[in-house]
Motif scaffolding. Structure first.
Motif, PDB file in Angstrom:
ATOM      1  N   TYR A  33       0.877  -1.158   0.000  1.00  0.00           N
ATOM      2  CA  TYR A  33       0.000   0.000   0.000  1.00  0.00           C
ATOM      3  C   TYR A  33       0.922   1.218   0.000  1.00  0.00           C
ATOM      4  N   GLY A  34       0.425   2.311  -0.467  1.00  0.00           N
ATOM      5  CA  GLY A  34       1.224   3.531  -0.402  1.00  0.00           C
ATOM      6  C   GLY A  34       2.149   3.692  -1.583  1.00  0.00           C
ATOM      7  N   PRO A  35       2.993   4.712  -1.529  1.00  0.00           N
ATOM      8  CA  PRO A  35       3.899   4.985  -2.632  1.00  0.00           C
ATOM      9  C   PRO A  35       4.956   3.891  -2.760  1.00  0.00           C
ATOM     10  N   ALA A  53       1.851  10.006  -7.772  1.00  0.00           N
ATOM     11  CA  ALA A  53       0.918   8.982  -8.264  1.00  0.00           C
ATOM     12  C   ALA A  53       0.057   8.449  -7.112  1.00  0.00           C
ATOM     13  N   PHE A  54       0.660   8.244  -5.949  1.00  0.00           N
ATOM     14  CA  PHE A  54      -0.083   7.790  -4.771  1.00  0.00           C
ATOM     15  C   PHE A  54      -1.121   8.828  -4.366  1.00  0.00           C
ATOM     16  N   ASP A  55      -0.726  10.099  -4.402  1.00  0.00           N
ATOM     17  CA  ASP A  55      -1.683  11.178  -4.099  1.00  0.00           C
ATOM     18  C   ASP A  55      -2.892  11.113  -5.037  1.00  0.00           C
ATOM     19  N   GLN A  56      -2.639  10.884  -6.315  1.00  0.00           N
ATOM     20  CA  GLN A  56      -3.732  10.808  -7.288  1.00  0.00           C
ATOM     21  C   GLN A  56      -4.643   9.613  -6.995  1.00  0.00           C
ATOM     22  N   ARG A  57      -4.047   8.466  -6.615  1.00  0.00           N
ATOM     23  CA  ARG A  57      -4.858   7.302  -6.260  1.00  0.00           C
ATOM     24  C   ARG A  57      -5.725   7.601  -5.050  1.00  0.00           C
ATOM     25  N   LEU A  58      -5.166   8.290  -4.064  1.00  0.00           N
ATOM     26  CA  LEU A  58      -5.941   8.654  -2.876  1.00  0.00           C
ATOM     27  C   LEU A  58      -7.092   9.569  -3.245  1.00  0.00           C
ATOM     28  N   LEU A  59      -6.839  10.538  -4.095  1.00  0.00           N
ATOM     29  CA  LEU A  59      -7.885  11.477  -4.513  1.00  0.00           C
ATOM     30  C   LEU A  59      -8.984  10.770  -5.294  1.00  0.00           C
ATOM     31  N   SER A  60      -8.599   9.864  -6.183  1.00  0.00           N
ATOM     32  CA  SER A  60      -9.620   9.178  -6.978  1.00  0.00           C
ATOM     33  C   SER A  60     -10.422   8.210  -6.119  1.00  0.00           C
ATOM     34  N   ASP A  61      -9.795   7.609  -5.102  1.00  0.00           N
ATOM     35  CA  ASP A  61     -10.517   6.708  -4.196  1.00  0.00           C
ATOM     36  C   ASP A  61     -11.539   7.461  -3.349  1.00  0.00           C
ATOM     37  N   THR A  62     -11.189   8.666  -2.918  1.00  0.00           N
ATOM     38  CA  THR A  62     -12.129   9.426  -2.098  1.00  0.00           C
ATOM     39  C   THR A  62     -13.229  10.048  -2.934  1.00  0.00           C
ATOM     40  N   ALA A  63     -12.982  10.254  -4.228  1.00  0.00           N
ATOM     41  CA  ALA A  63     -14.001  10.811  -5.111  1.00  0.00           C
ATOM     42  C   ALA A  63     -15.019   9.756  -5.519  1.00  0.00           C
ATOM     43  N   ALA A  64     -14.614   8.510  -5.483  1.00  0.00           N
ATOM     44  CA  ALA A  64     -15.503   7.422  -5.932  1.00  0.00           C
ATOM     45  C   ALA A  64     -16.531   7.038  -4.895  1.00  0.00           C
TER      46      ALA A  64
END
Length: 64
Positions: A33-35, A53-64
């Motif tokens: 998990y994580g970067p 890239a990890f930041d983007q995954r976190l943002l997309s997970d919270t948006a979903a």
């Protein structure tokens, strides 16, 4: 002249960036998990591109 060197952060810097402990970042690495980190000799370093890239995954997970 542009700086073409890849930038890396240490474990402590990554923990600071995510406002967590170094132990948590180590746990993330163990559980995939994580970067993503790279090992240079005995040092574990985190490429800034992987952190972003990890930041983007976190943002997309919270948006979903």
């Amino acid at each position: 002249m542009a700086d073409t060197q890849p930038h890396y952060l240490t474990l402590a810097e990554v923990a600071d960036r995510y406002r967590t402990t170094e132990r948590t970042v180590r746990y993330w690495r163990q559980t995939d998990y994580g970067p993503k980190a790279v090992k240079v000799g005995r040092h574990v370093l985190y490429p800034v591109a992987e952190l972003e890239a990890f930041d983007q995954r976190l943002l997309s997970d919270t948006a979903a």
